[in-house]
Structure formats: structure tokens, C-alpha cells
Design an enzyme around this catalytic site. Structure first.
Site, PDB file in Angstrom:
ATOM      1  N   GLY A  47       8.625   0.307 -36.979  1.00 28.51           N
ATOM      2  CA  GLY A  47       9.569   0.088 -35.664  1.00 28.51           C
ATOM      3  C   GLY A  47      10.739   1.451 -35.447  1.00 28.51           C
ATOM      4  N   GLU A 102      14.336   5.765 -40.417  1.00 30.09           N
ATOM      5  CA  GLU A 102      13.944   3.997 -40.026  1.00 30.09           C
ATOM      6  C   GLU A 102      14.335   3.449 -39.546  1.00 30.09           C
ATOM      7  OE1 GLU A 102      13.321   1.465 -41.956  1.00 30.09           O
ATOM      8  OE2 GLU A 102      13.686   1.471 -43.494  1.00 30.09           O
ATOM      9  N   ASP A 106      19.293  -3.114 -42.676  1.00 25.71           N
ATOM     10  CA  ASP A 106      20.090  -4.373 -42.894  1.00 25.71           C
ATOM     11  C   ASP A 106      20.477  -4.764 -43.850  1.00 25.71           C
ATOM     12  OD1 ASP A 106      20.493  -7.265 -42.426  1.00 25.71           O
ATOM     13  OD2 ASP A 106      18.202  -7.744 -42.122  1.00 25.71           O
ATOM     14  N   LYS A 134      23.448  -2.348 -40.416  1.00 27.66           N
ATOM     15  CA  LYS A 134      24.377  -3.291 -40.354  1.00 27.66           C
ATOM     16  C   LYS A 134      24.814  -3.193 -41.512  1.00 27.66           C
ATOM     17  CE  LYS A 134      20.513  -6.427 -37.792  1.00 27.66           C
ATOM     18  NZ  LYS A 134      20.139  -7.402 -38.154  1.00 27.66           N
ATOM     19  N   ARG A 169       8.753  -4.308 -28.642  1.00 25.93           N
ATOM     20  CA  ARG A 169       9.381  -3.100 -28.862  1.00 25.93           C
ATOM     21  C   ARG A 169       9.116  -1.404 -27.652  1.00 25.93           C
ATOM     22  NH1 ARG A 169       8.186  -3.431 -34.404  1.00 25.93           N
ATOM     23  NH2 ARG A 169       6.130  -4.477 -35.105  1.00 25.93           N
TER      24      ARG A 169
HETATM   25  P1  5GP Z   1      16.150  -4.610 -44.901  1.00 26.22           P
HETATM   26  O1  5GP Z   1      14.996  -4.238 -46.057  1.00 26.22           O
HETATM   27  O2  5GP Z   1      17.231  -3.755 -44.964  1.00 26.22           O
HETATM   28  O3  5GP Z   1      16.759  -5.715 -44.902  1.00 26.22           O
HETATM   29  O4  5GP Z   1      15.747  -4.647 -43.781  1.00 26.22           O
HETATM   30  C1  5GP Z   1      15.040  -3.712 -43.007  1.00 26.22           C
HETATM   31  C2  5GP Z   1      13.504  -3.820 -42.262  1.00 26.22           C
HETATM   32  O5  5GP Z   1      13.766  -5.378 -41.082  1.00 26.22           O
HETATM   33  C3  5GP Z   1      13.920  -2.913 -41.568  1.00 26.22           C
HETATM   34  O6  5GP Z   1      13.121  -2.140 -41.220  1.00 26.22           O
HETATM   35  C4  5GP Z   1      13.185  -3.977 -39.779  1.00 26.22           C
HETATM   36  O7  5GP Z   1      11.260  -4.429 -40.232  1.00 26.22           O
HETATM   37  C5  5GP Z   1      13.898  -4.950 -40.200  1.00 26.22           C
HETATM   38  N1  5GP Z   1      15.307  -5.906 -40.279  1.00 26.22           N
HETATM   39  C6  5GP Z   1      16.339  -5.448 -40.481  1.00 26.22           C
HETATM   40  N2  5GP Z   1      17.285  -6.368 -39.518  1.00 26.22           N
HETATM   41  C7  5GP Z   1      16.817  -6.558 -38.309  1.00 26.22           C
HETATM   42  C8  5GP Z   1      17.039  -6.630 -36.526  1.00 26.22           C
HETATM   43  O8  5GP Z   1      17.915  -7.060 -36.797  1.00 26.22           O
HETATM   44  N3  5GP Z   1      15.836  -6.696 -35.416  1.00 26.22           N
HETATM   45  C9  5GP Z   1      14.559  -6.685 -35.843  1.00 26.22           C
HETATM   46  N4  5GP Z   1      13.486  -6.085 -35.181  1.00 26.22           N
HETATM   47  N5  5GP Z   1      14.072  -6.546 -37.304  1.00 26.22           N
HETATM   48  C10 5GP Z   1      15.174  -6.219 -37.749  1.00 26.22           C
END
Ligand code: 5GP
Length: 177
Positions: A47, A102, A106, A134, A169
Site C-alpha cells: 500500500g 505506512e 487501522d 483511523k 491502487r
Molecule cells: P492494522 O494492522 O493497523 O489494523 O491494519 C493495517 C493494514 O490494514 C494496512 O497497512 C492496510 O494494508 C490494511 N488496511 C487497514 N484499513 C484499510 C482500509 O481502509 N483500506 C485498505 N485498502 N486497507 C486497509
């Protein structure tokens, strides 16, 4: 204007123009904070590739660029807890200033895992620069999270490097479900 990516409709959230201005400001902060240093920017794939490309073009300090590939989403629109390492780092980070790049934070699960892994290799410092955050989904306190492009609601987003089912993407701006 709504767009379709795979089987879902998305609406515009952040334009490329707005992203460009914010990336320039973030680069300005990094240039000031890392003056006199040569950090290694480590992009978390897939990403972060567009964000990394736009960000490094605005950096005036000497810097190295590397990538690491992790995945915690598997074609779904909600985060899974499991973090998978697709390929690791090919650069020696001992005693080096690290800036993790990053696309989005999330729950913070991925970052929490990654920072713990990197610390084992004794870098001199770790800072995180994420295009999106977020805040309402964040489940960890991550002191390293120093540079944030935009705080967004708990919407699923695509574009500017972020995918839905590996599509979207290539969109210039960011769109939400
Ligand atoms: P976390 O481990 O912080 O929950 O999630 C991080 C990863 O989840 C990010 O690097 C991304 O790959 C994916 N991710 C989290 N939220 C989103 C979103 O709203 N859209 C997309 N496409 N990927 C997300």
C-alpha cells in the site's frame, strides 16, 4: 462522483491535490527533524508505494529507501489480527535512524508487530510516517507514530496505493466505501 472497484461502490474522500500538499508538508517536517542524519525509509508494501514515491521526491536530506512486505488483510474490508511476512528487510538497520512509511494505520496491529521486530535489530531510532490513520480503530498506544497525513473515520478506503481485492491502487485520489 461514485466509482466502482471490483464489486463495491466508492465515493471521493481525499483528492490528489490535497494529498500532494499534505505530503509536501510532511516531507518538510521530516527534512527539519532529520537534518544532519541519513535515515532509512522503510516502506510497508504494497500500500505505501505511491506515498513513498511522492514523499521521497520532496526530501532534501540524504536518505536510503527500502521495503518490507507484510499483509494482515486478505481481500476483506475488515482487519484480521494475523500479520503475515511476505518478505523481510534486506538492509542492515543497526544504529540507523528508521522512518517506517505506512499507507494506513487501522487497529495498529501491523505496526505494533513490525516495530517490535525492528527493535530487535537495534536501530538508533524508529519513527512512523503514515498517510492515513483511523484514530477510532487504534487499539495500541504507538509512541513512534510521529507523522500522520490525514485522520479519517472508520471507513474502508481505496486508492493512492490502497487496494480492494488488489484493485484500485492506481487511483490518484482516496475513495471511501
Ligand atoms: P492494522 O494492522 O493497523 O489494523 O491494519 C493495517 C493494514 O490494514 C494496512 O497497512 C492496510 O494494508 C490494511 N488496511 C487497514 N484499513 C484499510 C482500509 O481502509 N483500506 C485498505 N485498502 N486497507 C486497509
Amino acid at each position: 462522483m461514485k466509482i466502482q472497484v471490483a464489486d463495491l461502490d466508492f465515493e471521493p474522500l481525499i483528492s490528489y491535490e490535497t494529498i500532494r500538499e499534505r505530503v509536501e508538508a510532511l516531507a518538510g517536517n521530516i527534512n527539519a527533524d532529520f537534518s544532519g542524519k541519513t535515515p532509512i525509509l522503510i516502506g510497508v508494501l504494497n500500500g505505501s508505494f505511491l506515498f513513498m514515491a511522492d514523499l521521497v521526491k520532496q526530501l532534501t536530506i540524504p536518505c536510503q529507501v527500502s521495503f518490507i512486505k507484510l499483509a494482515s488483510y486478505h481481500g476483506a474490508t475488515t482487519s484480521s489480527r494475523e500479520v503475515r511476512e511476505d518478505f523481510g528487510l534486506s538492509v542492515d538497520i543497526a544504529d540507523r535512524a528508521i522512518i517506517l512509511i505506512e499507507d494506513i494505520v487501522d487497529t495498529g496491529n501491523t505496526l505494533h508487530y513490525l516495530i517490535a521486530q525492528l527493535k530487535q535489530q537495534n536501530p538508533s531510532s524508529i519513527a512512523v510516517c503514515s498517510l492515513l490513520l483511523k484514530p477510532k480503530a487504534l487499539a495500541y498506544t504507538i509512541d513512534e507514530l510521529k507523522y500522520i497525513g490525514f485522520e479519517i473515520e472508520n471507513d474502508f478506503v481505496v486508492g493512492y496505493g490502497l487496494d480492494y481485492k488488489e484493485l484500485g491502487r492506481n487511483l490518484k485520489g482516496i475513495y471511501k466505501k
